[in-house]
Each structure stands twice: as structure tokens, then as C-alpha cells.
Motif scaffolding. Structure first.
Motif, PDB file in Angstrom:
ATOM      1  N   PHE A 270       0.880  -1.167   0.000  1.00 38.08           N
ATOM      2  CA  PHE A 270       0.000   0.000   0.000  1.00 38.08           C
ATOM      3  C   PHE A 270       0.917   1.216   0.000  1.00 38.08           C
ATOM      4  O   PHE A 270       1.529   1.557   1.015  1.00 38.08           O
ATOM      5  N   THR A 271       1.053   1.848  -1.157  1.00 38.94           N
ATOM      6  CA  THR A 271       1.980   2.966  -1.283  1.00 38.94           C
ATOM      7  C   THR A 271       1.239   4.286  -1.091  1.00 38.94           C
ATOM      8  O   THR A 271       0.023   4.310  -0.853  1.00 38.94           O
ATOM      9  N   SER A 272       1.956   5.374  -1.238  1.00 36.63           N
ATOM     10  CA  SER A 272       1.339   6.692  -1.147  1.00 36.63           C
ATOM     11  C   SER A 272       0.445   6.979  -2.343  1.00 36.63           C
ATOM     12  O   SER A 272      -0.401   7.875  -2.289  1.00 36.63           O
ATOM     13  N   HIS A 273       0.584   6.193  -3.440  1.00 35.78           N
ATOM     14  CA  HIS A 273      -0.162   6.452  -4.668  1.00 35.78           C
ATOM     15  C   HIS A 273      -1.175   5.367  -5.034  1.00 35.78           C
ATOM     16  O   HIS A 273      -2.151   5.662  -5.712  1.00 35.78           O
ATOM     17  N   ARG A 274      -0.919   4.133  -4.603  1.00 37.48           N
ATOM     18  CA  ARG A 274      -1.709   3.015  -5.141  1.00 37.48           C
ATOM     19  C   ARG A 274      -1.542   1.756  -4.289  1.00 37.48           C
ATOM     20  O   ARG A 274      -0.696   1.696  -3.391  1.00 37.48           O
ATOM     21  N   LEU A 275      -2.322   0.748  -4.660  1.00 38.05           N
ATOM     22  CA  LEU A 275      -2.138  -0.604  -4.149  1.00 38.05           C
ATOM     23  C   LEU A 275      -1.351  -1.363  -5.205  1.00 38.05           C
ATOM     24  O   LEU A 275      -1.769  -1.451  -6.368  1.00 38.05           O
ATOM     25  N   LEU A 276      -0.190  -1.885  -4.833  1.00 34.58           N
ATOM     26  CA  LEU A 276       0.707  -2.562  -5.767  1.00 34.58           C
ATOM     27  C   LEU A 276       0.889  -4.000  -5.295  1.00 34.58           C
ATOM     28  O   LEU A 276       1.399  -4.253  -4.202  1.00 34.58           O
ATOM     29  N   ILE A 277       0.450  -4.949  -6.126  1.00 35.19           N
ATOM     30  CA  ILE A 277       0.490  -6.368  -5.766  1.00 35.19           C
ATOM     31  C   ILE A 277       1.487  -7.091  -6.657  1.00 35.19           C
ATOM     32  O   ILE A 277       1.412  -7.018  -7.884  1.00 35.19           O
ATOM     33  N   LYS A 278       2.415  -7.789  -6.027  1.00 34.44           N
ATOM     34  CA  LYS A 278       3.438  -8.548  -6.758  1.00 34.44           C
ATOM     35  C   LYS A 278       3.137 -10.034  -6.645  1.00 34.44           C
ATOM     36  O   LYS A 278       2.939 -10.557  -5.548  1.00 34.44           O
ATOM     37  N   ASN A 279       3.117 -10.726  -7.785  1.00 31.92           N
ATOM     38  CA  ASN A 279       2.916 -12.172  -7.821  1.00 31.92           C
ATOM     39  C   ASN A 279       4.100 -12.815  -8.531  1.00 31.92           C
ATOM     40  O   ASN A 279       4.375 -12.504  -9.702  1.00 31.92           O
ATOM     41  N   GLY A 280       4.800 -13.703  -7.831  1.00 36.25           N
ATOM     42  CA  GLY A 280       5.902 -14.430  -8.446  1.00 36.25           C
ATOM     43  C   GLY A 280       5.386 -15.589  -9.276  1.00 36.25           C
ATOM     44  O   GLY A 280       4.467 -16.300  -8.866  1.00 36.25           O
ATOM     45  N   LYS A 281       5.964 -15.779 -10.441  1.00 38.28           N
ATOM     46  CA  LYS A 281       5.514 -16.836 -11.350  1.00 38.28           C
ATOM     47  C   LYS A 281       6.685 -17.720 -11.765  1.00 38.28           C
ATOM     48  O   LYS A 281       7.816 -17.260 -11.903  1.00 38.28           O
ATOM     49  N   GLY A 282       6.389 -18.997 -11.970  1.00 39.55           N
ATOM     50  CA  GLY A 282       7.375 -19.905 -12.526  1.00 39.55           C
ATOM     51  C   GLY A 282       8.418 -20.369 -11.521  1.00 39.55           C
ATOM     52  O   GLY A 282       8.504 -19.895 -10.390  1.00 39.55           O
ATOM     53  N   VAL A 283       9.263 -21.301 -11.963  1.00 36.67           N
ATOM     54  CA  VAL A 283      10.326 -21.860 -11.144  1.00 36.67           C
ATOM     55  C   VAL A 283      11.430 -20.820 -10.969  1.00 36.67           C
ATOM     56  O   VAL A 283      11.850 -20.179 -11.929  1.00 36.67           O
ATOM     57  N   GLY A 284      11.864 -20.637  -9.729  1.00 37.89           N
ATOM     58  CA  GLY A 284      12.945 -19.697  -9.477  1.00 37.89           C
ATOM     59  C   GLY A 284      12.501 -18.267  -9.286  1.00 37.89           C
ATOM     60  O   GLY A 284      13.327 -17.390  -9.050  1.00 37.89           O
ATOM     61  N   ASN A 285      11.194 -18.025  -9.411  1.00 43.83           N
ATOM     62  CA  ASN A 285      10.644 -16.694  -9.144  1.00 43.83           C
ATOM     63  C   ASN A 285      11.237 -15.615 -10.060  1.00 43.83           C
ATOM     64  O   ASN A 285      11.365 -14.454  -9.677  1.00 43.83           O
ATOM     65  N   LYS A 286      11.636 -16.013 -11.280  1.00 42.31           N
ATOM     66  CA  LYS A 286      12.192 -15.032 -12.203  1.00 42.31           C
ATOM     67  C   LYS A 286      11.115 -14.172 -12.851  1.00 42.31           C
ATOM     68  O   LYS A 286      11.315 -12.997 -13.128  1.00 42.31           O
ATOM     69  N   ARG A 287       9.976 -14.781 -13.092  1.00 45.25           N
ATOM     70  CA  ARG A 287       8.874 -14.063 -13.735  1.00 45.25           C
ATOM     71  C   ARG A 287       7.959 -13.484 -12.661  1.00 45.25           C
ATOM     72  O   ARG A 287       7.510 -14.196 -11.772  1.00 45.25           O
ATOM     73  N   LYS A 288       7.670 -12.201 -12.758  1.00 47.51           N
ATOM     74  CA  LYS A 288       6.849 -11.526 -11.746  1.00 47.51           C
ATOM     75  C   LYS A 288       5.759 -10.710 -12.434  1.00 47.51           C
ATOM     76  O   LYS A 288       6.000 -10.067 -13.456  1.00 47.51           O
ATOM     77  N   ASN A 289       4.571 -10.731 -11.840  1.00 47.40           N
ATOM     78  CA  ASN A 289       3.468  -9.891 -12.290  1.00 47.40           C
ATOM     79  C   ASN A 289       3.224  -8.802 -11.257  1.00 47.40           C
ATOM     80  O   ASN A 289       3.201  -9.072 -10.053  1.00 47.40           O
ATOM     81  N   TYR A 290       3.033  -7.585 -11.716  1.00 44.60           N
ATOM     82  CA  TYR A 290       2.746  -6.464 -10.824  1.00 44.60           C
ATOM     83  C   TYR A 290       1.386  -5.874 -11.209  1.00 44.60           C
ATOM     84  O   TYR A 290       1.199  -5.451 -12.348  1.00 44.60           O
ATOM     85  N   THR A 291       0.457  -5.870 -10.263  1.00 45.26           N
ATOM     86  CA  THR A 291      -0.862  -5.273 -10.491  1.00 45.26           C
ATOM     87  C   THR A 291      -0.923  -3.943  -9.756  1.00 45.26           C
ATOM     88  O   THR A 291      -0.698  -3.881  -8.550  1.00 45.26           O
TER      89      THR A 291
END
Length: 286
Positions: free
Chosen positions: A85-106
Motif C-alpha cells: 500500500f503505497t502513497s499512490h496506489r495498491l501494488l500487488i506482486k505475484n511471483g511466477k514460474g520456477v525460481g521466481n524469475k517471472r513476476k506480475n505487478y498489479t
């Protein structure tokens, strides 16, 4: 039997009782940690450390003037997904795949939030919930540890961030005394209202006090103008929002608090009661 000697059964000492109590508390804490991991419940982490890590790993993700004010990590702090929960928005990080190299940010700007709710944990629940409805993503649900996260703190944080209507409150006087209050309610009428879950008007002042102290939901300067109760549930019209309080379960431990800012309402519909058995009026929001 014979006259053999039987050893006396002594009471447990204070130290033994304390040891047993510590073991019980330790077991409960361990179960909570395991439950948070298994059910993917988020716990709070240091916001400054989370911001420093994000700026290092993803230097272009946050604005220069943006700060992380509340930070949470999934699976009891052991997971790879995060909620900021930032000063500007709600930012959600989801790690994807083996090794957590791929990440989605909403990214959900606060001014896109149409409504939001929290739900406290029930007697058998390990998690409390936060839900936001937005203009773009429709609905986002988040689970938090019931023992490690103050869900009301998140609610008050969202209170301070979303866009409230510029026109606050009602301009015309509203009589706080319900119509026909002086008329005695019949037993049949009361039974029909109970079966139909029809709300009756209650004191706005008492409702305001309750949802500022017992349940810290309303803002400090917020004023309740109309309040209604049906069974255990409450409906509040304040100078900033409509608040719907839904008490669930046999013991009433699980409670949902849904906020609908007036700025999110695009239309409404009312229907008066009909004759004889139709004792309820209706209201719908769009």
C-alpha cells in the motif's frame, strides 16, 4: 483392600502450571504460523525495507516521490508474493514460474477504487479478508493473518486514500425520528418484519459512537446521518458513504464492513410498500 501405603497425589506447582501454559501458547503460535503458510495468509513486513528492496530490484517500478506505507508478504512472511500500500496506489506482486524469475505487478490507483470491504476472522478461520472493487479489474481479494495483522488499520488506511465525494452530507433537514414511531407495533407486524429481515431505524448518534470506538471503521470527522438495523446487521448513511455491516455465523465473530462512497453511486431506485402483507420498502444502488 489391604493397608498398603498409597502415595499422595499432589497439586501441580506454580512452575508446572506456567510451563504448561507456555507450552499451550507456544503450540497455538506454531499452529498460527503453519496455518498462515498453508492458507497463504499475508503478514506485515517492514515498509522501508520493502521499498529499498523494490527500488534495488526494480528501480523503475516506483515513482521518485512514491513511498511504501504498508507492506505485507504472503505465506506468513515466507512466500514470494507481496502486497504494498503505497502513497499512490495498491501494488500487488505475484511471483511466477520456477525460481521466481517471472513476476506480475498489479497496480490499482486509489482513485480507481469504487468500494472496499474488510471481513474479520470467524471462530474457526485463520484469515481476515480485504476486498476492493475497481473500475478496471472489478474485484481484488486479499487474505491476511488474523493474529498478526490489524485489519482495521488497513480499513482506516483506505479511508484516508480513496476519493470521497466533494459534496458531503445532506443539505435538507432529515428528521431522525422514524415515521409512525408513536404507533405501537403489532406482534404479527413484528414477526413479518423479522421473517422478511426488514430494517428499522435506530439512533444515528449511537451508531456513530459504536463504529468509531467498538469497531474503528468511520473517520474521526465523519458524521452518521441515518442508521438502520435488521437483526444483527446494520446499514449506515454518513456524510461520506453508505456502510453495510453484515454479521455472519452463529457466534457473530465474522463481520463484513462494506464501504460504498457516494461518488461511486451512479443511480438509485426506491419502491414503496404495498398493501396488507407487503410491509417493506426497497432501495437499490447502481
Amino acid at each position: 483392600g489391604g493397608g498398603g501405603h498409597h502415595p499422595a497425589v499432589g497439586r501441580p506447582s506454580t512452575k508446572e502450571l506456567a510451563f504448561e501454559g507456555n507450552n499451550t501458547a507456544s503450540a497455538a503460535a506454531t499452529m498460527g504460523i503453519v496455518g498462515d503458510f498453508i492458507f497463504d495468509n499475508s503478514v506485515g513486513v517492514d515498509a522501508k525495507e520493502a521499498e529499498a528492496t523494490m527500488r534495488k530490484e526494480s528501480p523503475h517500478l516506483l515513482h521518485d516521490s512514491e513511498t511504501i506505507e504498508l507492506a505485507f508478504k504472503d505465506r506468513g512472511g515466507k512466500g514470494r508474493d507481496e502486497k504494498h500500500f503505497t502513497s499512490h496506489r495498491l501494488l500487488i506482486k505475484n511471483g511466477k514460474g520456477v525460481g521466481n524469475k517471472r513476476k506480475n505487478y498489479t497496480s490499482i490507483p486509489y482513485d480507481s477504487i469504487l468500494a472496499f470491504s474488510i471481513q474479520s476472522a470467524g471462530a474457526l478461520d485463520d484469515d481476515s479478508e480485504v476486498v476492493v472493487w475497481t473500475t478496471g479489474i472489478t474485484k481484488v481479494e486479499m487474505d491476511f493473518s488474523k493474529s498478526k495483522v490489524n485489519i482495521y488499520e488497513i480499513y482506516q488506511f483506505l479511508n484516508s486514500k480513496i476519493s470521497w465525494s466533494k459534496s458531503k452530507g445532506i443539505q435538507d433537514y432529515v428528521d431522525p425520528v422514524p415515521p409512525n414511531m408513536d404507533k405501537r407495533q403489532t406482534r404479527i407486524g413484528s414477526a413479518i418484519d423479522w421473517l422478511g429481515d426488514n430494517a428499522h431505524q435506530v439512533s444515528a448518534e449511537e451508531a456513530e459512537e459504536k463504529f468509531k470506538t467498538e469497531f474503528p471503521i468511520l473517520l474521526e470527522d465523519e458524521k452518521v446521518e441515518l442508521a438502520f438495523k435488521s437483526g444483527r446487521d446494520t446499514k449506515i448513511f454518513s456524510n461520506r458513504r453508505i456502510l453495510l455491516v453484515d454479521v455472519k455465523g452463529l457466534r457473530g465473530k465474522k463481520i463484513e464492513f462494506l464501504t460504498i462512497p457516494y461518488s461511486s453511486i451512479h443511480g438509485y431506485y426506491v419502491q414503496t410498500a404495498g398493501p396488507v402483507m407487503d410491509r417493506d420498502t426497497e432501495m437499490r444502488l447502481y
